[in-house]
Design a protein around this motif. Structure first.
Motif, PDB file in Angstrom:
ATOM      1  N   PRO A 102       0.791  -1.248   0.149  1.00 22.49           N
ATOM      2  CA  PRO A 102       0.123   0.087  -0.050  1.00 22.49           C
ATOM      3  C   PRO A 102       0.861   1.183   0.015  1.00 22.49           C
ATOM      4  O   PRO A 102       0.427   2.313  -0.683  1.00 22.49           O
ATOM      5  CB  PRO A 102      -0.842  -0.042   1.353  1.00 22.49           C
ATOM      6  N   THR A 103       1.931   1.334   0.714  1.00 22.46           N
ATOM      7  CA  THR A 103       2.820   2.446   0.768  1.00 22.46           C
ATOM      8  C   THR A 103       3.442   2.735  -0.651  1.00 22.46           C
ATOM      9  O   THR A 103       3.522   3.874  -0.972  1.00 22.46           O
ATOM     10  CB  THR A 103       4.028   2.038   1.663  1.00 22.46           C
ATOM     11  N   GLU A 104       4.027   1.632  -1.409  1.00 15.90           N
ATOM     12  CA  GLU A 104       4.257   1.721  -2.575  1.00 15.90           C
ATOM     13  C   GLU A 104       3.290   2.293  -3.636  1.00 15.90           C
ATOM     14  O   GLU A 104       3.637   3.040  -4.581  1.00 15.90           O
ATOM     15  CB  GLU A 104       5.079   0.341  -3.140  1.00 15.90           C
ATOM     16  N   VAL A 105       2.148   1.719  -3.569  1.00 20.98           N
ATOM     17  CA  VAL A 105       1.061   1.992  -4.543  1.00 20.98           C
ATOM     18  C   VAL A 105       1.012   3.625  -4.443  1.00 20.98           C
ATOM     19  O   VAL A 105       0.865   4.413  -5.444  1.00 20.98           O
ATOM     20  CB  VAL A 105      -0.191   1.260  -4.077  1.00 20.98           C
ATOM     21  N   VAL A 106       0.620   4.097  -3.017  1.00 25.27           N
ATOM     22  CA  VAL A 106       0.430   5.432  -2.926  1.00 25.27           C
ATOM     23  C   VAL A 106       1.555   6.402  -3.386  1.00 25.27           C
ATOM     24  O   VAL A 106       1.648   7.451  -4.033  1.00 25.27           O
ATOM     25  CB  VAL A 106       0.133   5.780  -1.364  1.00 25.27           C
ATOM     26  N   LYS A 107       2.792   5.912  -2.923  1.00 25.95           N
ATOM     27  CA  LYS A 107       4.000   6.887  -3.366  1.00 25.95           C
ATOM     28  C   LYS A 107       4.266   6.792  -5.009  1.00 25.95           C
ATOM     29  O   LYS A 107       4.169   7.928  -5.471  1.00 25.95           O
ATOM     30  CB  LYS A 107       5.210   5.972  -2.830  1.00 25.95           C
ATOM     31  N   GLN A 108       3.846   5.898  -5.571  1.00 28.23           N
ATOM     32  CA  GLN A 108       4.100   5.886  -7.121  1.00 28.23           C
ATOM     33  C   GLN A 108       3.162   6.511  -7.632  1.00 28.23           C
ATOM     34  O   GLN A 108       3.328   7.162  -8.772  1.00 28.23           O
ATOM     35  CB  GLN A 108       4.452   4.327  -7.644  1.00 28.23           C
ATOM     36  N   GLN A 114      -0.712  11.635  -9.906  1.00 23.28           N
ATOM     37  CA  GLN A 114      -2.056  11.406  -9.849  1.00 23.28           C
ATOM     38  C   GLN A 114      -2.730  12.006  -8.580  1.00 23.28           C
ATOM     39  O   GLN A 114      -4.065  12.127  -8.717  1.00 23.28           O
ATOM     40  CB  GLN A 114      -2.217   9.795  -9.950  1.00 23.28           C
ATOM     41  N   PHE A 115      -1.909  12.141  -7.681  1.00 17.54           N
ATOM     42  CA  PHE A 115      -2.807  12.510  -6.404  1.00 17.54           C
ATOM     43  C   PHE A 115      -1.369  13.649  -6.000  1.00 17.54           C
ATOM     44  O   PHE A 115      -0.312  13.646  -6.129  1.00 17.54           O
ATOM     45  CB  PHE A 115      -2.701  11.405  -5.335  1.00 17.54           C
ATOM     46  N   THR A 116      -2.097  14.473  -5.070  1.00 22.26           N
ATOM     47  CA  THR A 116      -1.319  15.424  -4.339  1.00 22.26           C
ATOM     48  C   THR A 116      -0.996  15.420  -2.810  1.00 22.26           C
ATOM     49  O   THR A 116      -0.075  16.048  -2.307  1.00 22.26           O
ATOM     50  CB  THR A 116      -1.785  16.993  -4.425  1.00 22.26           C
ATOM     51  N   SER A 117      -1.695  14.343  -2.144  1.00 24.95           N
ATOM     52  CA  SER A 117      -1.412  14.064  -0.945  1.00 24.95           C
ATOM     53  C   SER A 117      -1.634  12.724  -0.461  1.00 24.95           C
ATOM     54  O   SER A 117      -2.703  11.864  -1.141  1.00 24.95           O
ATOM     55  CB  SER A 117      -2.410  14.979   0.048  1.00 24.95           C
ATOM     56  N   ALA A 118      -0.977  12.119   0.429  1.00 23.95           N
ATOM     57  CA  ALA A 118      -1.148  10.772   0.910  1.00 23.95           C
ATOM     58  C   ALA A 118      -2.524  10.383   1.253  1.00 23.95           C
ATOM     59  O   ALA A 118      -3.258   9.404   0.705  1.00 23.95           O
ATOM     60  CB  ALA A 118      -0.164  10.355   1.705  1.00 23.95           C
ATOM     61  N   PRO A 119      -2.981  11.226   2.341  1.00 29.75           N
ATOM     62  CA  PRO A 119      -4.484  10.615   2.805  1.00 29.75           C
ATOM     63  C   PRO A 119      -5.542  10.821   1.362  1.00 29.75           C
ATOM     64  O   PRO A 119      -6.368  10.111   1.459  1.00 29.75           O
ATOM     65  CB  PRO A 119      -4.871  11.850   3.782  1.00 29.75           C
ATOM     66  N   ASP A 120      -5.306  11.736   0.653  1.00 27.43           N
ATOM     67  CA  ASP A 120      -6.341  11.900  -0.602  1.00 27.43           C
ATOM     68  C   ASP A 120      -6.305  10.693  -1.253  1.00 27.43           C
ATOM     69  O   ASP A 120      -7.207   9.916  -1.845  1.00 27.43           O
ATOM     70  CB  ASP A 120      -6.078  13.172  -1.300  1.00 27.43           C
ATOM     71  N   ALA A 121      -4.974  10.188  -1.555  1.00 27.26           N
ATOM     72  CA  ALA A 121      -4.362   9.052  -2.525  1.00 27.26           C
ATOM     73  C   ALA A 121      -5.384   7.995  -1.640  1.00 27.26           C
ATOM     74  O   ALA A 121      -5.899   7.059  -2.501  1.00 27.26           O
ATOM     75  CB  ALA A 121      -2.946   8.902  -2.564  1.00 27.26           C
ATOM     76  N   VAL A 122      -4.905   7.614  -0.401  1.00 22.01           N
ATOM     77  CA  VAL A 122      -5.523   6.346   0.201  1.00 22.01           C
ATOM     78  C   VAL A 122      -7.161   6.532   0.128  1.00 22.01           C
ATOM     79  O   VAL A 122      -7.806   5.423  -0.317  1.00 22.01           O
ATOM     80  CB  VAL A 122      -5.239   6.347   1.718  1.00 22.01           C
ATOM     81  N   LEU A 176       2.083  -2.000 -13.402  1.00 20.05           N
ATOM     82  CA  LEU A 176       0.795  -2.661 -12.878  1.00 20.05           C
ATOM     83  C   LEU A 176       0.311  -1.580 -11.651  1.00 20.05           C
ATOM     84  O   LEU A 176      -0.886  -1.583 -11.448  1.00 20.05           O
ATOM     85  CB  LEU A 176       0.882  -4.157 -12.457  1.00 20.05           C
ATOM     86  N   MET A 177       1.300  -1.207 -10.686  1.00 23.42           N
ATOM     87  CA  MET A 177       0.735  -0.272  -9.676  1.00 23.42           C
ATOM     88  C   MET A 177       0.269   0.837 -10.226  1.00 23.42           C
ATOM     89  O   MET A 177      -0.642   1.491  -9.555  1.00 23.42           O
ATOM     90  CB  MET A 177       2.044  -0.012  -8.861  1.00 23.42           C
ATOM     91  N   VAL A 178       1.002   1.742 -11.163  1.00 22.28           N
ATOM     92  CA  VAL A 178       0.447   2.965 -11.630  1.00 22.28           C
ATOM     93  C   VAL A 178      -0.879   3.022 -12.400  1.00 22.28           C
ATOM     94  O   VAL A 178      -1.370   4.145 -12.673  1.00 22.28           O
ATOM     95  CB  VAL A 178       1.450   3.620 -12.190  1.00 22.28           C
ATOM     96  N   GLN A 179      -1.212   1.918 -13.062  1.00 22.29           N
ATOM     97  CA  GLN A 179      -2.298   1.883 -13.960  1.00 22.29           C
ATOM     98  C   GLN A 179      -3.514   1.898 -13.240  1.00 22.29           C
ATOM     99  O   GLN A 179      -4.642   2.329 -13.894  1.00 22.29           O
ATOM    100  CB  GLN A 179      -2.030   0.586 -14.992  1.00 22.29           C
TER     101      GLN A 179
END
Length: 300
Positions: free
Chosen positions: A130-136, A142-150, A229-232
């Motif tokens: 999950p950390t890697e998915v959000v980071k990448q 695709q996102f500007t903040s980690a909480p929004d991404a999650v 696969l993660m960023v798609q």
């Protein structure tokens, strides 16, 4: 002669065992958590921009250009995941390694290191992915903040979205963790035997850099697949690992599987130097501060 052989084996059996001490699982687990977490945070903070460039190189299709702005995008959220993931990895790796080294004969020490590295990586993957998915996703804009991404990933793709590319992550990270730590441990054992002394911090760092760079180069194709696969996200461009490999080779050529190899080798090589240097230093610091009142009372 038998005692001498046994002492030689034990003194070079582990990266944290100088002289043979009673096996204390919970203390080794605790010290591994602290040392691993510290090493992971230092490496991530220092080398995050290189990792961002590597990710963007791998994610771009064809002859597209990469953006060099926001190279620290997603760092805070990533550290929140890297800290427990690194702690879990080393916390599992250390006691597992030391237990296996006591069970296996000396000529199978590499098997013990490989096995412990793979088990540590498997345990840490529950946090790492999950950390890697959000980071990448943040590194690719695709996102500007980690909480929004999650929140958005979970709402759009469900809980499974946070584990996008999980199998490809294991395909890359389990071999990576096992190979890197095995190379590092075996080089340290050989160096100790040749030098007839314990290694100092610069020597640990150099060996860590070499192990990281070699392992990073070998596993680059697996890293490219994992990144795609993660960023798609919820897209269907790639329908699994096999389809991802075939599509990349067909549309971009086999060399695309080596995208980002330069930044990756540089990042992991330097990262290996920092990680193992901080890891060994922290473990030695903690070991020196172990309580000794029980031993002292027995001697009295």
């Amino acid at each position: 002669m038998q005692n001498l052989t046994l002492e030689t084996r034990k003194s070079f059996a582990s990266i944290s065992m100088g002289e043979e001490k009673p096996f204390d699982f919970f203390r080794i687990l605790f010290e591994g958590f602290i040392a691993g977490g510290a090493a992971g945070v230092v490496v991530e903070t220092a080398l995050y921009p290189i990792d961002t460039i590597k990710t963007r190189l791998q994610a771009v299709h064809g002859g597209g250009k990469i953006v060099l702005k926001g190279l620290y995008s997603g760092l805070a959220g990533n550290i929140a995941g890297v800290l427990p993931a690194s702690a879990i990895f080393v916390g599992v790796y250390e006691p597992t390694k030391q237990k296996l080294l006591k069970m296996f004969p000396e000529n199978l020490s590499a098997v013990a290191h490989l096995t412990a590295g793979a088990l540590g990586g498997l345990a840490a993957s529950l946090v790492r992915v999950p950390t890697e998915v959000v980071k990448q996703r943040m590194q690719t804009g695709q996102f500007t903040s980690a909480p929004d991404a999650v929140r958005l990933i979970a709402s759009r793709e469900g809980f499974r979205g946070l584990y996008a590319g999980y199998r490809s992550f294991l395909l890359r990270d389990l071999p990576f963790d096992a190979i890197q730590f095995c190379i590092y441990e075996q080089l340290r054992i050989g160096y100790k035997v040749a030098a007839r002394r314990d290694l100092n911090d610069p020597e640990n760092a150099i060996i860590g850099a070499f192990a990281g760079a070699i392992t990073g180069a070998i596993t680059t194709p697996l890293d490219v697949i994992k990144t795609r696969l993660m960023v798609q996200g919820s897209g269907t461009q790639y329908r699994g690992i096999s389809d991802c490999v075939q599509t990349i080779v067909r549309e971009e050529g086999p060399r695309a599987l080596l995208k980002g190899i330069g930044p990756r080798v540089l990042w992991i090589g330097i990262g290996g130097s920092i990680f193992f240097g901080v890891l060994e230093g922290t473990k030695r610091f903690l070991e020196q501060r172990r309580p000794t009142h029980r031993q002292d009372s027995k001697e009295k």
